[in-house]
Design a protein around this motif. Sequence first.
Motif, short mmCIF file in Angstrom:
data_model
loop_
_atom_site.label_atom_id
_atom_site.label_comp_id
_atom_site.label_asym_id
_atom_site.label_seq_id
_atom_site.Cartn_x
_atom_site.Cartn_y
_atom_site.Cartn_z
N ASN A 1 -2.35 11.50 -10.01
CA ASN A 1 -3.25 12.63 -9.83
C ASN A 1 -2.66 13.94 -10.35
O ASN A 1 -3.36 14.94 -10.40
CB ASN A 1 -3.61 12.80 -8.35
CG ASN A 1 -4.68 11.81 -7.94
OD1 ASN A 1 -5.28 11.16 -8.79
ND2 ASN A 1 -4.90 11.69 -6.65
N ASP B 1 -1.58 21.13 2.56
CA ASP B 1 -1.43 20.40 1.30
C ASP B 1 -2.75 20.38 0.54
O ASP B 1 -2.79 20.59 -0.66
CB ASP B 1 -0.97 18.98 1.60
CG ASP B 1 -0.69 18.21 0.35
OD1 ASP B 1 0.12 18.72 -0.44
OD2 ASP B 1 -1.27 17.14 0.15
N ASN B 2 -3.86 20.14 1.26
CA ASN B 2 -5.15 20.08 0.59
C ASN B 2 -5.57 21.43 0.04
O ASN B 2 -6.27 21.52 -0.96
CB ASN B 2 -6.23 19.59 1.58
CG ASN B 2 -6.11 18.09 1.78
OD1 ASN B 2 -5.36 17.43 1.07
ND2 ASN B 2 -6.83 17.58 2.75
N LEU C 1 3.45 9.75 9.21
CA LEU C 1 2.72 8.52 9.52
C LEU C 1 3.69 7.41 9.93
O LEU C 1 3.41 6.64 10.84
CB LEU C 1 1.89 8.07 8.31
CG LEU C 1 0.57 8.77 8.12
CD1 LEU C 1 -0.11 8.29 6.86
CD2 LEU C 1 -0.35 8.52 9.32
N GLN D 1 3.50 10.93 4.62
CA GLN D 1 3.96 9.56 4.83
C GLN D 1 5.06 9.50 5.89
O GLN D 1 5.13 8.59 6.70
CB GLN D 1 4.48 8.96 3.51
CG GLN D 1 3.38 8.53 2.58
CD GLN D 1 2.49 7.48 3.20
OE1 GLN D 1 2.95 6.47 3.68
NE2 GLN D 1 1.20 7.75 3.24
N MET E 1 1.59 2.16 -3.35
CA MET E 1 0.35 2.53 -4.04
C MET E 1 -0.05 3.98 -3.77
O MET E 1 -0.54 4.67 -4.66
CB MET E 1 -0.74 1.59 -3.49
CG MET E 1 -1.75 1.18 -4.50
SD MET E 1 -1.00 0.49 -5.94
CE MET E 1 -2.11 1.15 -7.12
N ILE E 2 0.18 4.44 -2.54
CA ILE E 2 -0.20 5.82 -2.18
C ILE E 2 0.57 6.81 -3.05
O ILE E 2 0.00 7.75 -3.61
CB ILE E 2 0.06 6.05 -0.69
CG1 ILE E 2 -1.00 5.32 0.13
CG2 ILE E 2 0.04 7.55 -0.35
CD1 ILE E 2 -0.64 5.11 1.56
N LEU F 1 0.78 12.48 19.78
CA LEU F 1 -0.19 13.54 19.54
C LEU F 1 0.48 14.76 18.93
O LEU F 1 -0.02 15.35 17.97
CB LEU F 1 -0.88 13.91 20.85
CG LEU F 1 -2.24 14.55 20.73
CD1 LEU F 1 -3.20 13.59 20.05
CD2 LEU F 1 -2.76 14.95 22.10
N ILE G 1 -1.44 17.01 10.76
CA ILE G 1 -2.73 17.57 10.35
C ILE G 1 -2.52 18.95 9.73
O ILE G 1 -3.09 19.27 8.69
CB ILE G 1 -3.69 17.65 11.55
CG1 ILE G 1 -4.13 16.25 11.92
CG2 ILE G 1 -4.90 18.50 11.22
CD1 ILE G 1 -4.82 16.17 13.24
N LEU H 1 0.82 -1.21 0.00
CA LEU H 1 0.00 0.00 0.00
C LEU H 1 0.85 1.26 0.00
O LEU H 1 0.47 2.27 -0.60
CB LEU H 1 -0.92 0.00 1.21
CG LEU H 1 -2.01 -1.07 1.19
CD1 LEU H 1 -2.86 -0.98 2.44
CD2 LEU H 1 -2.87 -0.94 -0.05
N SER I 1 1.16 14.10 15.43
CA SER I 1 -0.06 14.12 14.62
C SER I 1 -0.53 15.53 14.34
O SER I 1 -1.06 15.81 13.26
CB SER I 1 -1.17 13.35 15.33
OG SER I 1 -0.78 12.03 15.53
N VAL J 1 -0.67 6.59 -6.73
CA VAL J 1 -1.92 7.33 -6.93
C VAL J 1 -1.65 8.83 -6.96
O VAL J 1 -2.17 9.55 -7.81
CB VAL J 1 -2.94 6.96 -5.82
CG1 VAL J 1 -4.13 7.90 -5.85
CG2 VAL J 1 -3.40 5.53 -5.99
#
Lengths: 296, 424
Positions: free
Chosen positions: A188, A293-294, A226, A223, A180-181, A280, A287, A177, A283, A184
């Motif tokens: 995109n 990024d979004n 993560l 990544q 794969m990330i 935390l 976030i 995976l 994380s 993808v």
Amino acid sequence: MIRLQAIRKKVLSRKFAVCCLFIIPCAAFYVIFRYWPFLQSLFYSFFHYDYMNPPGDWAGFDNYINTFRSSVFWTSLWTTVKLFLLSLAFGFLVPILQALFLAEIKRGKATFRYMYLIPAGIPSIATLAVWKYIWNPQGGLANVISSALGFGTHDWLFEPNTALFALRFSCILGGGLGMMIYFVAINNIDSEIYSAAKIDGANGWQQMFLITIPNILGTIGIQFLLTLTSSLLTFDDVYILTGGAESSQTVVMGIYRKAFSELNMGQGMAMSVVIMLITLSVSIVQIKLQYRDNKG
Amino acid sequence: MSLRIVAYVFTILFLIMLLFPIYWLFTTSTKDVMQSYETPPEMFPTMPYTYEVYLEVPDGYTAEDFREDSAYLAWPVANECTNRRFAGLRIMAGYNGMIQYKCEISSSDFKLYKSELFPGAVSVNIIRNTMEKVLSVMDREKMFSLNSSGVYAQRGGNEYSDAVEADLNRFAEEASIKATVSSVGTQRSFSGMFSSYVVAWLRFETSGYTFFRFVQNSLIISIAGVLLQWLLTGMFAYAMARLVSAKTSRILMVFAILTMMIPSIVIVLPLYGMIERLQLKNNLIAVILPAVPSAMNLFLFKNFFEGIPNDLNEAARVDGASELRIFFQLYVPLSVPIFSVVAMLTFTGAWNEFFWPSLVLNQEPYMTLPVIINALMNAPGSSGLRDYPLSMAMSVIAAVPIFIVFLFFQKYLTEGMVFTGLKG
């Protein structure tokens, strides 16, 4: 008064009832199996937990102070960080390269992509069993190869010098995976950018370094974080491969020991709260990055 | 250098490396314990040997005589053969090369029943003293066929068959069996490669179940997990996407995502206490229920549902459809891809889960596949060595269902990642 009436009206409305019907069954699970035990953990971490008579005596910050004072905690934290660094060294670039090169392939792309995914369809216990056998000092492949290369034979998973190396070496295979990330993310990317670059005469390598890689930097950053959070919480693979030997004790394994072998629940929970605060903070960075990024 | 060529070389090299452990998993599962400890190891699966023994029988030899003779010859030899790529022993008896009686014992039979019959060493005397029990087990496992026919074809031997023949003659003499050992040969056996699978499947027989029990436990947990995700998380996400205001939806999302920030180790200890108090230990429910909260799945569902035109809801509501009906009859059929992605992620996750099941399912018949495989992998086998081929055979069995799920849903996986912007 008017506000209260408005609320009462809302609560009694049919729409509200329907919402509850959809939300409450699932939300209840979040409360019972996540928030409630979490609050319990937080609460008990301030007690000298007593199994016979929970929660036992108030301990104040004793459990936390003991955690920070214990050398075992720091050693296991350092071991965990070393495991993370090794997984970066062996495995961080591999899936990126695999995705970049897979994207360049024209003929047989679907087949190759499919083959890359096969390891994700193998249960992790099977993969771990194979690796345990490969590292086994008798009959394992690792010793055959290492003695052929002149490095002698080792009890890979249990010698302090080789244990962490052996635990993380399999990251070098990549695939699954993770690959794969990136794949993808590469797909995109707007194809018009590539057309424009081609008109300007950019060759394949130039396109890869100047278009593809800059465009997946966001994914790479996420990544990375993560990998960091999951590395900090490593347990299963280390436990299955080494059974929690001294040389490879991670933080989570230390908590497991404290709670289930030494039966010191209170301190186990204090340690778990500490490790949660660490993950935390990672994380939160993640976030923020994902959000940026979004947007961008 | 041309990028295209580098890409091909790199991809093919990495695929070989990536698939090698899977190949090695399968290859090892076809070996026997001694073979798995050989250095250098054999890289390809080989077929082990079945030893064939032909007994020339005297006049007045009965089926009962053959049964006893076989018992005397078979069990001590089995002990000798464990080091020799051994697929089994076939004892045949008759006059002048005509086969009348047959006794077949495969290597998996030896592994499974030797410990039942002979907890210690095997000797002719022990067999003599426990003959009734030995024969009852051999009958139970249908090792004898006493009405065989056919001609015995003498086969060539291998490097061990002389030693086996010597052993057989020694035991024949010691037990003074009624027939005479006339020849020993070997034959390669294809099915012998899978003896670890047979042992894996049947080794729990004495407890009253087969390996399927563990497959079943894992299947129940995984399938129940998928169904609960579809129903509960699906409905929750529908409410977030279509029923509540944007503000409430955001609050609910935070409510869910915060649980992702809690590492499982933090909640494991109180959760374990809760399960103990509810007396749900060694009950599959103890694994199924705590897996329901999944912010990732919620996020996937919600994003997908938001992509479905709201006009459909309005039209359906005008027609008087209830929200439940809209969800089940409109959204579910329109959302097959996302239901597939969630099914796959949930099934794989539940199938692989190790830590929590190993805590709450710690008695054998309730264990899931990873838990039992790990437990057996760390236990030394009968020879004092770890039985890796057995662990590998169990792992291959554990891989089959998940691989089928994977084949079935894999085309949705990339789709799912594309349209949800899933990043990890």
